[in-house]
Every structure is written in structure tokens, then in C-alpha cells.
Design a protein around this motif. Structure first.
Motif, short mmCIF file in Angstrom:
data_model
loop_
_atom_site.label_atom_id
_atom_site.label_comp_id
_atom_site.label_asym_id
_atom_site.label_seq_id
_atom_site.Cartn_x
_atom_site.Cartn_y
_atom_site.Cartn_z
N PRO A 71 94.30 -59.64 9.82
CA PRO A 71 93.48 -58.48 10.09
C PRO A 71 92.39 -58.31 9.03
N ASP A 72 91.47 -57.39 9.33
CA ASP A 72 90.51 -56.91 8.33
C ASP A 72 91.19 -55.71 7.69
N PHE A 73 91.50 -55.80 6.40
CA PHE A 73 92.20 -54.69 5.76
C PHE A 73 91.20 -53.68 5.22
N LEU A 74 91.20 -52.50 5.83
CA LEU A 74 90.25 -51.45 5.43
C LEU A 74 90.89 -50.71 4.26
N TYR A 75 90.69 -51.30 3.09
CA TYR A 75 91.46 -50.95 1.90
C TYR A 75 91.43 -49.47 1.54
N HIS A 76 90.23 -48.87 1.49
CA HIS A 76 90.16 -47.46 1.04
C HIS A 76 90.66 -46.47 2.08
N LEU A 77 90.68 -46.91 3.35
CA LEU A 77 91.25 -46.04 4.39
C LEU A 77 92.74 -46.28 4.53
N GLY A 78 93.23 -47.41 4.01
CA GLY A 78 94.65 -47.75 4.15
C GLY A 78 94.99 -48.09 5.58
N LEU A 79 94.06 -48.73 6.30
CA LEU A 79 94.31 -49.07 7.71
C LEU A 79 93.98 -50.55 7.95
N PRO A 80 94.98 -51.38 8.30
CA PRO A 80 94.66 -52.75 8.71
C PRO A 80 94.15 -52.73 10.14
N SER A 81 93.19 -53.62 10.46
CA SER A 81 92.54 -53.55 11.78
C SER A 81 93.51 -53.86 12.93
N ASN A 82 94.66 -54.49 12.63
CA ASN A 82 95.61 -54.82 13.71
C ASN A 82 96.76 -53.81 13.80
N MET A 83 96.58 -52.66 13.20
CA MET A 83 97.66 -51.67 13.17
C MET A 83 97.94 -51.12 14.58
N ASP A 84 99.21 -50.90 14.86
CA ASP A 84 99.59 -50.35 16.17
C ASP A 84 98.95 -48.99 16.39
N GLY A 85 98.43 -48.78 17.58
CA GLY A 85 97.92 -47.45 17.94
C GLY A 85 96.48 -47.19 17.52
N LEU A 86 95.87 -48.13 16.79
CA LEU A 86 94.52 -47.87 16.25
C LEU A 86 93.47 -47.77 17.37
N ARG A 87 93.55 -48.70 18.33
CA ARG A 87 92.58 -48.72 19.42
C ARG A 87 92.71 -47.47 20.29
N GLU A 88 93.95 -47.05 20.55
CA GLU A 88 94.19 -45.85 21.35
C GLU A 88 93.65 -44.62 20.62
N ALA A 89 93.82 -44.62 19.30
CA ALA A 89 93.41 -43.43 18.53
C ALA A 89 91.89 -43.34 18.36
N PHE A 90 91.23 -44.49 18.17
CA PHE A 90 89.82 -44.43 17.77
C PHE A 90 88.84 -45.07 18.77
N GLY A 91 89.36 -45.69 19.83
CA GLY A 91 88.49 -46.43 20.76
C GLY A 91 87.47 -45.54 21.47
N ASP A 92 87.73 -44.21 21.53
CA ASP A 92 86.83 -43.31 22.27
C ASP A 92 85.89 -42.52 21.34
N VAL A 93 85.80 -42.91 20.06
CA VAL A 93 85.01 -42.09 19.12
C VAL A 93 83.53 -42.10 19.47
N VAL A 94 82.95 -40.90 19.56
CA VAL A 94 81.51 -40.77 19.83
C VAL A 94 80.77 -40.15 18.64
N HIS A 95 81.53 -39.54 17.72
CA HIS A 95 80.86 -38.90 16.59
C HIS A 95 81.76 -38.95 15.35
N VAL A 96 81.16 -39.26 14.20
CA VAL A 96 81.89 -39.19 12.93
C VAL A 96 81.18 -38.17 12.05
N ALA A 97 81.88 -37.09 11.73
CA ALA A 97 81.32 -36.05 10.86
C ALA A 97 81.89 -36.27 9.45
N MET A 98 80.98 -36.41 8.48
CA MET A 98 81.42 -36.71 7.11
C MET A 98 80.97 -35.58 6.20
N MET A 99 81.85 -35.22 5.27
CA MET A 99 81.50 -34.16 4.33
C MET A 99 82.16 -34.45 3.00
#
Ligand code: R2B
Ligand code: URA
Length: 352
Positions: A21-49
Motif C-alpha cells: 500500500p501507500d502508507f499515509l504516514y501522518h494520517l495513520g492510514l494505509p491505502s489498502n485499509m479495510d473500509g477506506l473506499r466505502e468511507a471516503f469514495g464519495d468525498v466532494v469537499h474537504v474543509a481544513m482548519m
């Protein structure tokens, strides 16, 4: 194995598709993690603060305002889950030295949140607090970026890679980014909001400079004019005054922002400071903070529509110290959040 999709992202590094996988180190999320596509596949907006608690509150307010649902990568809410006995077990484990207090606090925070439908953190929380809300307009991530362009850049790389890995970067439905932040106003009062046209470096020039292989690279720093206008047009929904203008981004709150109250200062006098700030104001700058130009440069380079909504905590033409009371600062910081929530609500209507 998912079929490759056509991405709207420009300059996307092909190497990331070869990392399994691509290990997204600072987020602590490997790209092949279970449930990642279901959780984030529909993202249309990222709000950062900037702050983690503000990202939590934004996710909470967005959930309430849109009738949305908090997304979790943990266990599903469960009737048999006995919160108090789990907290007790946790306490015993910490007391016995079997579990670290800080890890335990995050787990307890998330169990409590899950019980009552409040936002839960996803991934590790050491660096960033990331939340996901399913809204009628599509998935929205709320995440903090800390202070300054270096930490924000790390977040931008990893969130963008995450959204590519889960297939959210489709040409049919490109996602958007926003930054909601605080700033020093230039000729505007505390509580006034600036929707930025572009970022300026501290010299006042519209560019962002970085060094790669020891060589300087200069990037343009324009926000997406259509997204800026769509957000600006929601201003009737907030009490604060909202203006459009340029935003100066500095590498420090004190030295580069020409404050006279730092531990040291290179600015010799109030008159010298005002000459600089007035020059920026005359060129169209309306606020000064620490992320907009790097943020705009990243998004423009990758073709991501982006906007920056900054509230002034003070008018820098009148002083340096932030003397607003904590409740005033909380009220001011809520302004950009309400503006973006209104925008997301109107997007849901447009998409129906
Ligand atoms: C605004 O506020 C922070 C400094 O107090 C910084 O992140 C910014 O851009
Ligand atoms: N954030 C900044 O970067 N500068 C200010 O003056 C206020 C908030």
C-alpha cells in the motif's frame, strides 16, 4: 482489484499507484485499509482548519445543519455496547500500565461520540484530527492542518493521495478544498470575513516559492474564481461582513507579519510597520495569515478547485495584540464555518 479511473487531478504522481500500500504516514492510514473506499469514495469537499477542536465542531455543526451522518471506521453503534464498563476496563488497563493514557483517551472520546452520533476521529490523532460526514451534498471531510504552510502541505499531499486511492478524484465529480481560518485584518474589523481571491507572499507578490533539488520553483497562487464566487454569494446567510480580497501569507505570526510585540523584532517603529501594512492594503490585500498562498499554489498546480475563508481577529492597522475575549474569538471563528455550511447546503439543493 478496482479498475483504474480517469482522474481530474493535474500532475498526479504515477508512482503512488505502484505503492501497495501507500502508507499515509501522518494520517495513520494505509491505502489498502479495510473500509477506506466505502468511507471516503464519495468525498466532494474537504474543509481544513487550523485546530483539531475546530475541525470537530465544524463536523458536528455540519452534521446537525444538513441532517448528515457521522462516518466511522470503527465498530458500528451497537445496542449491547456498555460504555461505562468499557471505560472502566480502559481505566484498569491504564492503571496497570497495559495501555497508554493518551491512546486510551482517544478511544474513550470516540466511544462516547459514537454513542450519541458525534464526530469520531479517523486514523491516528497525533498530527491531524480527521472527521467524515455524509451529507445530502456528498461526503465532507473536516480536518485540521495546524499552523503554517509546511504542516498544511503535508496534509494536502496525504489527503489528495487518499482521495485518489479511494477513487474520489473522478472527472465527473471533482472534489473541492477549502480552508477556514483566522487572520489579522488589513483595514477590516474583528469578525469581518475575507474570501480570498489569491494568496500573496510577505513581499506582496502573488506567488509561492519553494526549493526543490536546491533550485527555486515559483508557483501561481490563485483560488478558483467560480468557487470563490459561489461561496461569496452565500454571505446573506451570515451576520458578519464578508468581503473579497487578497490574503498575505507569512512564515511566522510575529516576525514576517511585522509585529512589534515579538520576542525580537526587525521592525523599527510603528510608522515603519504601518507603511508596510498600508502598502499591502493599497494593493488589495485584506488579511494576513500563514497558509493561503501555499494552499492556493498546491491546489492550482493539481487542478483542485479551492477557496480560503478567513476571519479577522483584529485590524492590524490598529494594533498587534489579539485582545478579543475567548467568547468573541469563538464567535468570530464560527463565521467562516457558517458560510461554508450554507454553501454545502446550497450544493445539496443544486445536486438534487
Ligand atoms: C492564522 O492563525 C494561526 C496563527 O495564530 C495561523 O495558522 C493562521 O494562518
Ligand atoms: N492569525 C495570524 O496569522 N495573524 C493574525 O494577526 C491573527 C491570526
Amino acid at each position: 482489484m478496482e479498475a483504474p479511473h480517469e482522474t481530474f487531478l493535474k500532475h498526479l504522481n504515477p508512482v503512488i499507484d505502484t505503492l501497495k500500500p501507500d502508507f499515509l504516514y501522518h494520517l495513520g492510514l494505509p491505502s489498502n485499509m479495510d473500509g477506506l473506499r466505502e468511507a471516503f469514495g464519495d468525498v466532494v469537499h474537504v474543509a481544513m482548519m487550523g485546530s483539531g477542536p475546530r475541525a470537530f465542531r465544524f463536523a458536528q455543526e455540519l452534521t446537525e445543519a444538513t441532517g448528515g451522518k457521522v462516518r466511522s471506521l470503527g465498530e458500528e453503534p451497537n445496542q449491547d455496547f456498555d460504555l461505562m464498563s468499557r471505560v472502566n476496563e480502559e481505566f484498569e488497563a491504564v492503571k496497570a500500565g497495559e495501555k497508554d493514557l493518551l491512546d486510551s483517551m482517544v478511544d474513550v472520546q470516540n466511544w462516547m461520540a459514537r454513542e450519541i452520533g458525534l464526530p469520531e476521529t479517523i486514523g491516528k490523532t497525533e498530527r491531524f484530527w480527521l472527521f467524515k460526514v455524509d451529507t445530502p451534498a456528498g461526503g465532507v471531510i473536516s480536518v485540521n492542518h495546524h499552523m503554517g504552510m509546511p504542516t498544511h502541505a503535508i496534509l494536502l499531499h496525504e489527503v489528495t493521495k487518499l482521495l485518489h486511492h479511494v477513487g474520489a478524484d473522478t472527472v465527473e465529480r471533482p472534489f473541492e478544498y477549502s480552508r477556514l481560518g483566522t487572520s489579522g485584518g488589513l483595514g477590516i474589523a474583528g469578525g469581518d470575513i475575507v474570501v480570498s481571491n489569491r494568496g500573496l507572499e510577505a513581499s506582496g507578490l502573488p506567488r509561492y516559492r519553494i526549493h526543490v533539488l536546491g533550485k527555486e520553483i515559483e508557483l501561481p497562487t490563485e483560488f478558483d474564481p467560480e468557487l470563490v464566487e459561489r461561496i461569496f454569494s452565500c454571505r446573506d446567510a451570515v451576520e458578519a461582513t464578508v468581503v473579497k480580497g487578497d490574503t498575505v501569507s507569512c512564515d511566522d505570526f510575529y516576525t514576517e507579519q511585522a509585529r512589534l510585540d515579538g520576542a525580537f523584532t526587525f521592525v523599527k517603529s510603528e510608522a515603519e510597520k504601518l507603511q508596510y501594512l498600508n502598502r499591502l492594503h493599497a494593493k488589495g490585500a485584506r488579511n494576513m495569515e500563514m497558509e493561503a498562498s501555499g494552499f492556493a499554489a498546491f491546489c492550482q498546480h493539481m487542478g483542485i478547485p479551492a477557496a480560503c475563508i478567513g476571519v479577522a481577529l483584529l485590524n492590524r492597522l490598529s494594533g498587534d495584540q489579539v485582545t478579543a475575549l475567548p467568547e468573541e474569538i469563538a464567535r468570530y471563528s464560527d463565521g467562516p464555518q457558517q458560510l461554508l455550511i450554507e454553501y454545502i447546503k446550497r450544493q445539496a439543493v443544486t445536486r438534487v
